[in-house]
Design a protein around this motif. Structure first.
Motif, PDB file in Angstrom:
ATOM      1  N   UNK A  31       0.779  -1.000   0.038  1.00  0.00           N
ATOM      2  CA  UNK A  31      -0.055   0.049   0.087  1.00  0.00           C
ATOM      3  C   UNK A  31       0.690   1.257   0.056  1.00  0.00           C
ATOM      4  N   UNK A  32       1.839   1.224   0.839  1.00  0.00           N
ATOM      5  CA  UNK A  32       2.784   2.555   0.750  1.00  0.00           C
ATOM      6  C   UNK A  32       4.193   1.873   0.832  1.00  0.00           C
ATOM      7  N   UNK A  33       5.240   2.736   0.383  1.00  0.00           N
ATOM      8  CA  UNK A  33       6.654   2.446   0.072  1.00  0.00           C
ATOM      9  C   UNK A  33       7.442   3.951   0.768  1.00  0.00           C
ATOM     10  N   UNK A  34       8.800   3.688   1.128  1.00  0.00           N
ATOM     11  CA  UNK A  34       9.324   5.050   1.620  1.00  0.00           C
ATOM     12  C   UNK A  34       9.565   5.903   0.421  1.00  0.00           C
ATOM     13  N   UNK A  35       9.677   7.145   0.639  1.00  0.00           N
ATOM     14  CA  UNK A  35      10.038   8.111  -0.127  1.00  0.00           C
ATOM     15  C   UNK A  35      11.421   7.815  -0.939  1.00  0.00           C
ATOM     16  N   UNK A  36      12.329   7.115  -0.070  1.00  0.00           N
ATOM     17  CA  UNK A  36      13.753   6.869  -0.752  1.00  0.00           C
ATOM     18  C   UNK A  36      13.581   6.188  -1.955  1.00  0.00           C
TER      19      UNK A  36
END
Length: 227
Positions: A97-102
């Motif tokens: 659903x979500x990943x890090x901005x990195x």
């Protein structure tokens, strides 16, 4: 009368009470069922919207690698590694659903490097990022739509500006490009933007803004509250 009153009190009141409990239970059960259906529908719609993005982005990268394999074969291995990273992000990381901005920025960095190679000598690209917290989470493959449109709909021999900034979990992505109104493919542009709007509404309801300005240059500003 007293016996009758006691009888009614001892039988009807518990009956009414347990009937109320049963109705409340059924109501909560139906609400939970509706929420589950909405969640499943939302997940299916998000998967469908993401599936519309993935092949198009990868197809452009493959075209770039093919051209380099003929013109500059010594530089092709590095491009293949970049494409491999992007494939990993699209096929595996973006399923979350979500990943890090990195991770998301690494994907965008690779994409823009491909575009810099593909448009060398034809377009000037200004790309800047400032991220206060690279571990801040974001929904995957959101920014690629407006960034890809910036390249796709820009004029030849023009400048493209892309700026991504995150501060206190407030993300701003600004893309600016020149364009030729007579040659602009409005159909594909509208499809991509409508896709993005739907995903934003599903993922960040009331926590985002998306503005367009095409009076002189084509400018898109996307702001998302990632908190």
């Amino acid at each position: 009368m007293k016996c009758l009153s006691d009888y009614l009190w001892q039988t009807l009141v518990p009956l009414i009470f347990f009937s109320f409990i049963w109705m409340l239970y059924r109501f909560l059960e139906e609400q939970q069922h509706k929420e589950d259906m909405i969640r499943q529908h939302t997940e299916m719609e998000l998967k469908f919207l993401k599936s519309q993005i993935n092949p198009h982005v990868l197809f452009n990268n493959l075209n770039t690698i093919y051209s380099f394999s003929i013109e500059k074969p010594t530089e092709t291995p590095e491009l293949i590694l970049m494409l491999s990273d992007n494939l990993k992000h699209v096929l595996y990381d973006s399923n979350a659903p979500f990943v890090s901005l990195k991770k998301e920025l690494q994907f965008l960095d690779n994409y823009i490097k491909f575009q810099q190679i593909r448009t060398e000598g034809v377009k000037q690209i200004k790309y800047e990022t400032y991220v206060q917290n690279a571990e801040t989470n974001i929904a995957p493959l959101l920014l690629i739509t407006i960034i890809e449109n910036t390249f796709k709909h820009s004029s030849l021999h023009s400048q493209i500006s892309i700026e991504i900034k995150e501060e206190n979990k407030q993300l701003t992505c600004t893309c600016v490009n020149d364009f030729s109104p007579s040659k602009k493919d409005t159909t594909s542009l509208k499809i991509g933007i409508e896709n993005l709007k739907k995903r934003l509404q599903l993922l960040y309801p009331e926590k985002h803004t998306l503005h367009f300005d095409n009076r002189h240059l084509f400018k898109v500003v996307l702001k998302i509250d990632l908190s």
